[in-house]
Design an enzyme around this catalytic site. Structure first.
Site, PDB file in Angstrom:
ATOM      1  N   HIS A  74     -11.361  -4.759   9.700  1.00 51.29           N
ATOM      2  CA  HIS A  74     -11.889  -4.432   8.369  1.00 51.29           C
ATOM      3  C   HIS A  74     -13.218  -3.676   8.418  1.00 51.29           C
ATOM      4  O   HIS A  74     -13.928  -3.625   7.421  1.00 51.29           O
ATOM      5  CB  HIS A  74     -12.093  -5.718   7.553  1.00 51.29           C
ATOM      6  CG  HIS A  74     -10.842  -6.270   6.962  1.00 51.29           C
ATOM      7  ND1 HIS A  74      -9.732  -6.537   7.714  1.00 51.29           N
ATOM      8  CD2 HIS A  74     -10.518  -6.604   5.685  1.00 51.29           C
ATOM      9  CE1 HIS A  74      -8.787  -7.027   6.918  1.00 51.29           C
ATOM     10  NE2 HIS A  74      -9.240  -7.075   5.683  1.00 51.29           N
ATOM     11  N   GLU A  80       0.814  -1.227   0.000  1.00 53.93           N
ATOM     12  CA  GLU A  80       0.000   0.000   0.000  1.00 53.93           C
ATOM     13  C   GLU A  80       0.843   1.272   0.000  1.00 53.93           C
ATOM     14  O   GLU A  80       0.487   2.257  -0.637  1.00 53.93           O
ATOM     15  CB  GLU A  80      -0.963   0.012   1.195  1.00 53.93           C
ATOM     16  CG  GLU A  80      -2.184  -0.889   1.035  1.00 53.93           C
ATOM     17  CD  GLU A  80      -1.947  -2.314   1.479  1.00 53.93           C
ATOM     18  OE1 GLU A  80      -0.837  -2.602   1.981  1.00 53.93           O
ATOM     19  OE2 GLU A  80      -2.860  -3.153   1.329  1.00 53.93           O
TER      20      GLU A  80
END
Lengths: 325, 355
Positions: free
Chosen positions: A129, A60
């Site tokens: 998440h 990322e």
């Protein structure tokens, strides 16, 4: 008017941009051959090719930074994060780089980039998440943050986000990808930084954004059944924050409940509440009431998760507690 | 012409980051020999740039002490040969990205000396109108894309610039300077992998000065201070070069840049170098001995390179002295320009936040 689901609205906005502007390209984890974790980019690789639909390593920091560099060089990248929780891995790039580059360079460098990520709880993905970090990012100057709550807004906001010359973070509530709403075939855009009055009313103002609009709309329906007319405001944009629309509504209704589907403490609604009390205290008949999800890590189990997540009962309880309605 | 660079894969018996590390370390400090006559480029210009950086950095130190420059100040003194040699191999369509020790790279790229100094003074005439300071110098028109102060965070930015060059099929490449300290950051590894997978036109230029702030690299890096040949470069071709030897760096960089332009994908150079001063102006250098510094100072490129030019008949003492005098005046003027420049108008607080 035709109805389309939220996922299709985002997809249409991306597709238009890729067709219109060769400088637009996409990067992200499994957006190409796999078609995207939430299938938003399904079919893009075949249509636009690997140069423009770039599958990245699970890195990322690297692909976020590469997007920033490409934008600094004049391209218009669209970065997909598989989850807004993964933004934490790339936070340094988003905050220190993307948002600061223009200021630090005295205006020499701009970062016309869109970062998209599914946000929020409700799909049983547990603590790592299910978070809503658009509220953290909304504090950062030098970038914009939007969170569409329906298909119409999703298309209008993504169009404007891609055309914007700044980093724009588009938080897409994961629970809404399959939700339908009317979307006209005629082209339209939605200005970044403007709230929407989702429903006009006179007795109380309910403010939310993104998935929080669900419990708020449900609460407004239930209030109307007992003769209470709620004005519902969808912020649409967390930065810039359209406080003028909120304050004007509060001056009309004299009552306000701010509602977040993210955790209650330290979120964008703390900011909204503070601004309302500072700018409209003399118009208020009671306290600025704040509703949010419970301040715990998100649990996996369905029943627990639903209890933590803001619902319309929470909104109605706040209306009752604050204003006796 | 004998190559001064060492290809990856051969074992090295020499001590890394020893001041004698250069190929010609035994014969002469700057390592100038007959082959250098054939190296194209203007030797006097290379000297001028190194001397400019040295004078500029000394002036920065003085003006920090005077209170005109504040914040963190990281000087490039000692490493001039690396920045000047490497940047001399670039064309005008190439990008350069640097870390927080960025003055030398900016000056070697030819940014306006007055505006660079004014930026350090926080004045409105600065490169970034006084909003960036020492660690954040930018001159986008010259392809100098910063000046970045989070260790390692600029590597993916550089990869993105290279990605744009690849995407738009330009001839340009991106040169990314970084220190030994940044190789312990995860983002270093992520970026090298990404650049290798996508075959980006990027040159990674590691300036190994042996210390990440006050931490000797062998204390914080598994594998010790000798990066080469044990460094993880993800299949990217890598060479080691004597970073105190401006011509060696120039030659190595020209080869690497040529490889990239020919479609060879990313390349990697490790330049062994040394900063003669502390990490920042506030650094008391408790972590290293004076002897180590003194040993490296014997190879000071700003001293030895012109000496060798004279010895080899490539420049006269008069030429060297003239360059020195002119350059000293340039830096004096820059300080004067910065001092006389106005502070930014308070309205500048609100500009350049958004495009």
């Amino acid at each position: 008017m035709p109805e389309i689901i939220y996922r299709e609205a985002i997809k249409r906005g991306l597709e238009e941009a890729l067709e219109r502007d060769p400088r637009v390209f996409m990067m992200g984890e499994d957006i190409g051959e796999y078609g995207g974790a939430y299938a938003v980019t399904d079919g893009f690789l075949e249509k636009f090719g690997p140069e423009r639909i770039k599958d990245t390593p699970i890195s990322e920091q690297a692909f976020m930074g590469a997007g920033i560099g490409a934008a600094a060089a004049g391209l218009r990248p669209i970065i997909e994060l598989m989850s807004i929780s993964f933004s934490l891995v790339a936070f340094d790039q988003i905050v220190n780089m993307a948002a600061n580059l223009r200021y630090m360079s005295g205006g020499q460098i701009s970062v016309p980039m869109v970062i998209r990520a599914p946000t929020g709880a409700g799909v049983q993905l547990a603590a790592t998440h299910s978070q809503s970090f658009e509220t953290w990012l909304a504090e950062v100057p030098g970038m914009k943050v939007v969170c569409p709550s329906n298909s119409y807004d999703a298309l209008g906001l993504i169009r404007s986000a891609i055309k914007d010359n700044n980093p724009v973070f588009v938080a897409e509530p994961a629970l809404l990808y399959g939700a339908k709403a009317e979307v006209p075939d005629e082209y339209y855009e939605i200005e970044l930084g403007k709230a929407r009055i989702a429903r006009a009313g006179s007795n109380i103002t309910l403010v939310s954004y993104g998935y929080g609009m669900r419990p708020v709309e449900a609460a407004a329906d239930r209030l109307s059944m007992v003769g209470v007319s709620a004005e519902v405001i969808d912020l649409r944009s967390l930065n810039p924050l359209d406080m003028d629309t909120v304050v004007a509504s509060v001056q009309k209704t004299h009552r306000v409940v701010v509602v977040d589907s993210a955790r209650r403490t330290g979120g964008i609604m703390a900011e909204v509440a503070a601004e309302v009390q500072q700018r409209a205290a003399e118009w208020l008949d009671g306290p600025v009431m704040r509703v949010g999800s419970v301040d715990v890590p998100w649990p996996y189990s369905h029943d627990l998760e639903q209890k933590v997540l803001t619902d319309s009962d929470d909104v109605l309880n706040a209306v009752s507690e604050g204003y006796g309605l | 012409m004998a190559s001064r660079t060492k290809p990856r894969g051969k074992n090295s018996s020499k001590t890394a980051n020893s001041p004698k590390a250069g190929k010609n370390g035994a014969s002469g400090a700057a390592g100038l020999d007959e082959s250098d006559v054939a190296i194209k480029g203007d030797h006097l210009e290379l000297f001028r740039q190194m001397f400019l950086i040295r004078e500029f950095e000394l002036a920065c130190g003085e003006n920090y002490a005077r209170g005109f420059i504040r914040g963190f100040l990281h000087l490039y003194i000692g490493q001039e040969a690396t920045g000047v040699g490497a940047i001399s191999a670039l064309g005008e369509n190439d990008y350069i990205v640097s870390a927080y020790r960025d003055h030398g790279h900016a000056l070697a790229r030819g940014v306006d000396v007055n505006r660079a100094m004014a930026e350090l003074f926080g004045r409105s005439t600065g490169l970034s109108k006084g909003k960036g300071g020492s660690m954040h110098l930018f001159d986008a028109a010259k392809g100098f894309m910063g000046g970045h102060a989070i260790v390692g965070a600029h590597l993916p930015l550089a990869a993105g610039l290279a990605l744009a060059q690849q995407y738009e099929k330009t001839e340009g490449i991106t040169m990314c300077f970084f220190g030994d300290g940044s190789t312990n950051q995860g983002v270093y590894h992520e970026t090298l992998n990404l650049a290798a997978v996508w075959q980006l036109p990027i040159l990674f230029l590691l300036e190994n000065n042996g210390y990440g702030m006050g931490s000797a690299i062998e204390r914080v890096r598994a594998g010790g201070k000798d990066f080469y040949p044990g460094l993880a470069t993800y299949g990217i071709p890598a060479v080691e070069v004597d970073g105190m030897d401006v011509l060696a760096v120039k030659e190595a960089t020209e080869i690497a840049v040529g490889n990239i332009r020919a479609g060879g994908g990313p390349q990697f150079i490790e330049a062994k170098t040394f900063r003669f001063v502390g990490h920042s102006y506030a650094d008391g250098q408790k972590y290293r001995g004076r002897e180590e510094v003194a040993e490296w100072e014997e190879r000071d490129p700003v001293v030895t390179f012109p000496e060798n030019l004279i010895k080899m008949g490539l420049a006269s003492k008069e030429q060297i002295d003239r360059v020195k005098a002119e350059t000293t005046a340039v830096v004096e003027n820059a300080v004067k320009f910065a001092e006389e420049s106005p502070n930014p108008d308070p309205t500048e607080i609100f500009t350049d936040v958004l495009a």
